[in-house]
Design a protein around this motif. Structure first.
Motif, short mmCIF file in Angstrom:
data_model
loop_
_atom_site.label_atom_id
_atom_site.label_comp_id
_atom_site.label_asym_id
_atom_site.label_seq_id
_atom_site.Cartn_x
_atom_site.Cartn_y
_atom_site.Cartn_z
N LEU A 35 39.69 30.76 61.93
CA LEU A 35 40.62 29.67 62.26
C LEU A 35 41.76 29.67 61.24
N GLU A 36 42.97 29.60 61.74
CA GLU A 36 44.12 29.55 60.83
C GLU A 36 45.22 28.71 61.46
N ARG A 37 45.82 27.87 60.66
CA ARG A 37 46.95 27.06 61.13
C ARG A 37 48.22 27.88 61.00
N LEU A 38 48.94 28.02 62.10
CA LEU A 38 50.20 28.76 62.12
C LEU A 38 51.35 27.78 62.29
N GLY A 39 52.37 27.94 61.49
CA GLY A 39 53.52 27.04 61.54
C GLY A 39 53.42 25.98 60.47
N THR A 40 54.31 25.02 60.53
CA THR A 40 54.39 23.99 59.50
C THR A 40 53.16 23.09 59.51
N LEU A 41 52.99 22.33 58.43
CA LEU A 41 51.89 21.39 58.34
C LEU A 41 52.16 20.13 59.16
N GLY A 42 53.36 20.01 59.68
CA GLY A 42 53.70 18.86 60.50
C GLY A 42 53.29 19.08 61.95
N ASP A 43 54.03 18.44 62.83
CA ASP A 43 53.67 18.42 64.25
C ASP A 43 53.82 19.78 64.92
N GLY A 44 54.66 20.66 64.39
CA GLY A 44 54.94 21.93 65.06
C GLY A 44 53.87 22.98 64.92
N GLY A 45 53.08 22.92 63.84
CA GLY A 45 52.05 23.92 63.63
C GLY A 45 50.81 23.67 64.48
N LYS A 46 50.07 24.72 64.76
CA LYS A 46 48.83 24.60 65.53
C LYS A 46 47.78 25.53 64.94
N VAL A 47 46.51 25.14 65.08
CA VAL A 47 45.40 25.95 64.59
C VAL A 47 45.01 26.94 65.68
N VAL A 48 45.01 28.22 65.33
CA VAL A 48 44.71 29.29 66.29
C VAL A 48 43.33 29.87 66.00
N CYS A 49 42.58 30.11 67.04
CA CYS A 49 41.27 30.75 66.92
C CYS A 49 41.45 32.26 67.03
N GLY A 50 41.01 32.99 66.01
CA GLY A 50 40.99 34.45 66.08
C GLY A 50 42.34 35.11 65.97
N ILE A 51 43.24 34.61 65.12
CA ILE A 51 44.55 35.24 64.98
C ILE A 51 44.40 36.67 64.48
N SER A 52 43.38 36.95 63.70
CA SER A 52 43.19 38.32 63.21
C SER A 52 42.89 39.29 64.35
N ARG A 53 42.25 38.81 65.40
CA ARG A 53 41.99 39.65 66.57
C ARG A 53 43.28 39.94 67.33
N TYR A 54 44.15 38.93 67.44
CA TYR A 54 45.45 39.16 68.07
C TYR A 54 46.26 40.17 67.26
N GLU A 55 46.20 40.04 65.93
CA GLU A 55 46.95 40.96 65.07
C GLU A 55 46.42 42.38 65.18
N LYS A 56 45.12 42.51 65.36
CA LYS A 56 44.53 43.84 65.49
C LYS A 56 44.86 44.49 66.82
N GLU A 57 44.79 43.71 67.90
CA GLU A 57 45.01 44.25 69.24
C GLU A 57 46.49 44.38 69.58
N SER A 58 47.32 43.55 68.97
CA SER A 58 48.76 43.58 69.25
C SER A 58 49.52 43.30 67.96
N PRO A 59 49.49 44.23 67.02
CA PRO A 59 50.11 43.98 65.72
C PRO A 59 51.62 43.81 65.81
N GLY A 60 52.14 42.93 64.95
CA GLY A 60 53.57 42.65 64.92
C GLY A 60 54.29 43.45 63.87
N PRO A 61 55.54 43.13 63.64
CA PRO A 61 56.28 42.03 64.28
C PRO A 61 56.74 42.38 65.69
N SER A 62 57.10 41.35 66.43
CA SER A 62 57.55 41.55 67.81
C SER A 62 58.89 42.27 67.82
N SER A 63 58.99 43.27 68.68
CA SER A 63 60.26 43.97 68.87
C SER A 63 60.19 44.76 70.17
#
Length: 205
Positions: A35-63
């Protein structure tokens, strides 16, 4: 909690130090991954489940030249904070569709060299599509059809009470499409902020 546990560096388990009020708004779902919170600590950020799996399967940066698979991300309710979207673009090879009738674009935190991977529409999200309204309102399923998507990897939704109508509409759509079979929601992950204020379901995006 501070009186019960004291200001230890491990207060409470799994929280960072120094902590702030947003650390107590933990996600109310079971996540078998990190579990990792992505974005600011305010209202804009959200906690994502399994961000490391997304990074492994679709590594960034986006281009446009990144050969890894593209993650499809929808962001309902952008307001003035696009920090979540900026982090997703940096850490994964994603493409983001954003919708919010209260602003005219993503916030400037989105890098210009990644803007081609983002798509913004100044419209609202609702339980029914109504193009005669100003601003126009659309259901999630109609937006997916317009974009040519049958599945969304991550949905971020913060639409001030309209989430109930929007999701109810989508469930009804899935029941029509199932032909008697159980059909899951077409999301890999739904990051949603729930609002319980009266009359909120008439708003959206």
């Amino acid at each position: 909690m501070a009186s019960a546990y004291g200001p230890q560096t491990n207060f409470p388990d799994g929280y960072i130090y120094p902590y702030n009020v947003w650390d107590f708004a933990r996600p109310s779902f079971f996540c078998p991954h990190d579990l990792e919170r992505l974005g600011t600590l305010g209202d804009g950020g959200k906690v994502v489940c399994g961000i490391s799996r997304y990074e492994k399967e679709s590594p960034g940066p986006s281009s446009e030249s990144n050969p890894s698979p593209t993650l499809i991300v929808y962001s309902f309710g952008v307001s003035t904070d696009s920090s979540f979207e900026a982090v997703m673009l940096q850490r994964t090879n994603c493409e983001i569709w954003g919708y919010d009738y209260t602003v005219s674009s993503f916030a400037k935190v989105i890098p210009k060299h990644q803007s081609s991977r983002t798509h913004f529409s100044q419209i609202g999200i609702s339980e029914v599509t109504n193009e005669n309204r100003d601003p126009k309102f659309f259901t999630i399923q109609d937006l997916m059809a317009a974009n040519g998507h049958e599945y969304i990897d991550i949905v971020k939704m913060d639409i001030e009470g309209a989430e109930f109508g929007a999701l109810t509409s989508l469930i009804g759509f899935l029941e029509q499409q199932s032909n008697g079979k159980k059909t899951p929601l077409p999301f890999g992950q739904l990051l949603i902020e729930l609002h319980f204020d009266a009359g909120g379901s008439n708003q959206g995006g």
